[in-house]
Design a protein around this motif. Sequence first.
Motif, short mmCIF file in Angstrom:
data_model
loop_
_atom_site.label_atom_id
_atom_site.label_comp_id
_atom_site.label_asym_id
_atom_site.label_seq_id
_atom_site.Cartn_x
_atom_site.Cartn_y
_atom_site.Cartn_z
N ASP A 544 49.65 37.43 40.67
CA ASP A 544 50.39 38.69 40.81
C ASP A 544 50.95 39.18 39.47
O ASP A 544 52.12 39.57 39.38
CB ASP A 544 51.52 38.53 41.83
CG ASP A 544 51.01 38.19 43.22
OD1 ASP A 544 49.96 38.73 43.60
OD2 ASP A 544 51.66 37.39 43.91
N GLN A 564 49.95 45.07 40.40
CA GLN A 564 49.80 43.65 40.06
C GLN A 564 48.54 43.07 40.66
O GLN A 564 48.05 43.51 41.71
CB GLN A 564 51.02 42.83 40.47
CG GLN A 564 51.45 42.89 41.90
CD GLN A 564 52.81 42.22 42.12
OE1 GLN A 564 53.46 42.49 43.10
NE2 GLN A 564 53.25 41.33 41.25
N ASP A 565 47.99 42.09 39.95
CA ASP A 565 46.78 41.38 40.36
C ASP A 565 46.74 40.08 39.58
O ASP A 565 47.54 39.86 38.66
CB ASP A 565 45.53 42.23 40.07
CG ASP A 565 44.39 41.92 41.04
OD1 ASP A 565 44.42 40.83 41.64
OD2 ASP A 565 43.50 42.76 41.17
N ASP A 566 45.83 39.21 39.90
CA ASP A 566 45.72 37.93 39.20
C ASP A 566 45.12 38.13 37.82
O ASP A 566 44.28 39.01 37.61
CB ASP A 566 44.87 36.94 40.00
CG ASP A 566 45.50 36.59 41.34
OD1 ASP A 566 46.73 36.82 41.49
OD2 ASP A 566 44.80 36.09 42.22
N LEU A 601 41.94 40.46 33.78
CA LEU A 601 42.12 40.30 35.21
C LEU A 601 41.00 39.44 35.77
O LEU A 601 39.86 39.52 35.29
CB LEU A 601 42.14 41.66 35.90
CG LEU A 601 43.25 42.62 35.46
CD1 LEU A 601 43.02 44.01 36.05
CD2 LEU A 601 44.61 42.10 35.85
N GLY A 603 40.06 39.05 39.16
CA GLY A 603 39.48 39.38 40.45
C GLY A 603 38.09 39.98 40.32
O GLY A 603 37.54 40.12 39.22
N ARG A 607 40.06 47.59 44.46
CA ARG A 607 41.07 47.73 45.50
C ARG A 607 41.69 49.12 45.38
O ARG A 607 41.66 49.74 44.32
CB ARG A 607 42.16 46.65 45.38
CG ARG A 607 42.91 46.68 44.07
CD ARG A 607 43.81 45.46 43.93
NE ARG A 607 44.48 45.44 42.64
CZ ARG A 607 45.68 46.00 42.42
NH1 ARG A 607 46.32 46.58 43.42
NH2 ARG A 607 46.22 45.95 41.22
N ARG A 628 39.29 45.13 39.91
CA ARG A 628 40.07 43.89 39.98
C ARG A 628 39.70 42.92 38.86
O ARG A 628 40.23 41.81 38.80
CB ARG A 628 39.88 43.22 41.33
CG ARG A 628 40.30 44.08 42.50
CD ARG A 628 40.53 43.25 43.73
NE ARG A 628 41.60 42.29 43.52
CZ ARG A 628 41.86 41.29 44.36
NH1 ARG A 628 41.11 41.12 45.44
NH2 ARG A 628 42.85 40.46 44.12
#
Length: 735
Positions: A544, A564-566, A601, A603, A607, A628
């Motif tokens: 996140d 937020q994302d990984d 990132l 992902g 999204r 992502r």
Amino acid sequence: MPMSDTTPFSRRHRRLPLVVALALAIPLVHAQEPAEHEHDPVDLDSVQVRASPLPSTAEELTRPVEVLAGERLDEAKANSLGETVSRLPGVQSSYFGPGVGRPIVRGFDGARVQVLNDGLGAGDVSTVSVDHAVSIEPFLANQVEVLKGPATLLYGSGAIGGAVNVVDGRIPEQATYAPLEGRAELRGGTVNDERTGMARLDGTSSDGHLVFHFDALHRETGDYDIPGHAESEGAHEADPDHDEEGASGTLPNSALRTDAAALGVSWVGERGFVGVGYSLFNSRYGVPGHSHGEEEDHDHGHDDHDDHDDHDDDTHEEEGAVSIVMDQRRGELRGGVEDVGPFASMRVKLARTEYTHTEYEGDEVGTVFDNDSTEARLELTHRPLLGWDGALGLQWADRDFRAIGDEAFVPASATRDTGIFWIGQREAGPLKFEVGARHDRNRIDVDEARAIGPDRSFDATSLSASMRWNINPDLHLSVGLDRAQRTPVAEELYSSGLHVATGSVELGDPGLSEETANRAELGLHWHHGPFKLGASIYHVRYDDFIYLAETGIDDGGPVRAWTQDDARFNGAEAEASWAFAENASGRWDLRVFGDIVDAELTGSGTREIDIAVPHGDHDHDYTVSLARGGNLPRIAPARLGGELRWERNAWRASLGAIRYAEQDDVAQGESPTPGYTLVDAHLAWHLDTASGGAWEVFLDGSNLLDEEARVHSSFLKDLAPLPGRGVAFGVRAFF
């Protein structure tokens, strides 16, 4: 920007002559008094790191740290804290003109790197916007410490990427070596017509109990010289409606003026001390490449590249040029005592800071930022417990932030932070271990009239473990593992409107959650005779991760949204030195270093997020598809640097170069930045006096190749290159 007496930025009180007179007079008056010390070179590995509550030197710590002090700090000192530390491995600087430079540690900056004034927060708003300066003056520092890797264990979630601690000794903690000692410096510069004067005094009463400190600094610079055009070739070609090439040779609106002063008094006894201090910091600086009035008066449909259309028109520049006046007043109380029951020592720190930051558009007030904060810290070092030496700490902070004006893109808020931590260390044969834990409770209450979401509360827990293995006296390995959490700040949650500094509409997300970083690091340190080598590799995986995403929408400016994302960060850094000769020609040392960081990132796919762009009493609603994966924006480029140093009797000199690689690992909508090489040189002549003091004359050269250099991490990279070739010169006195 023109330096007329009518503009708020350039209104002068002519304090430089006073500082100059004081700087010259004090050493002469004191020249005949005896002293018991000299200005000797400092072994940086043996300097005690004050950012840690457990007394340790830079060599002894199991966590990565860099220290600047003594001659190395004198050579590195610059107008901003970021530029001062930017030649350390793994550390670079942000850039928003010469008045603004915040440290970037291993690719992290902003709200992830905590800037500290001897263990307490600076109390400014430099994390709110990239055009806001740090309110700490590096020229008045005794030493600067850079904690690389998460420092959340000691300083909370705002230090998840690292911390920079500036030690200035403004509240004395021990008696001085002589009844009166200090230093003074005068300097000038060619690239920006710099004139700087500083002086500091430390004194002790005859009984050795009452100790005082005083310092003062005044700096003035003009617009600085640049090798070519202010606007980059790529930006000029990308704007077909912009026919003029704009400013060249000198960067308009890049002048700077700074005043700083402090007074501290302490009572020092056999078991401890208690002291109070008061300081002020006032800075006035131009924001190059920006003209709010121009953006408001013309509907170009694109961002701040238009600011250069009329740079040759002095009247237009006077009316629309953006300048910032920041003023900070700070009162502090500090105390320490040894042998307190079960504790070996106790330290208390308390600071109250009142900060005002005004943005001017020509002569008119645009936006005013007020930030009043109170911070307290208690550190208790306990005696060995089950074989562990350790320290227990409690930290509390209260921040009231207000922004007033048409460009106040963040609503007023009150932030309350409370944290408790424990850190311990022990040795077992050749192994040294350090473990720790911290828990923070943060609450943000936002102005309901302007909020885009509700008040928020967060809990964050951080854990850390590190080990150093002394394989032999010359070689040791270190391993570090961390789990650190950071809570969102008000700017990420509640931003809603035009952020002129970045030329974009910035939208917060009140639903953001805590981000979590898991770090692993392996380090090596080897020294043998004239050789030293240090290297480390690290991996940080974020759950996140909070970042500012490009939406691809233009609605009154490019629209960027906090989301937020990984993510992951991989990096490496190394430094080696070799004292390859010491003979009749003098002592010769060679130093090389390099660093690299890759951030993206993790992902896959896309999204969708819903955003609302405010327009008066209604919003424009959009649904945006975000990738992502891919590179994160504005990541500092890889570097490789070297330095040759020479010392002989009263002389010392150095010649260095740093190659900044091209940064082409860019995010969507971000342009690559060409590489460049910065060459610098230093020459100093040192004279020790019979009374124990010293004089030093110095000459420093920067960007000697006069290269066009643009900082990839800067929002102004296409509008404001770094200064061209410059020479600084001056004299220092130690007594």
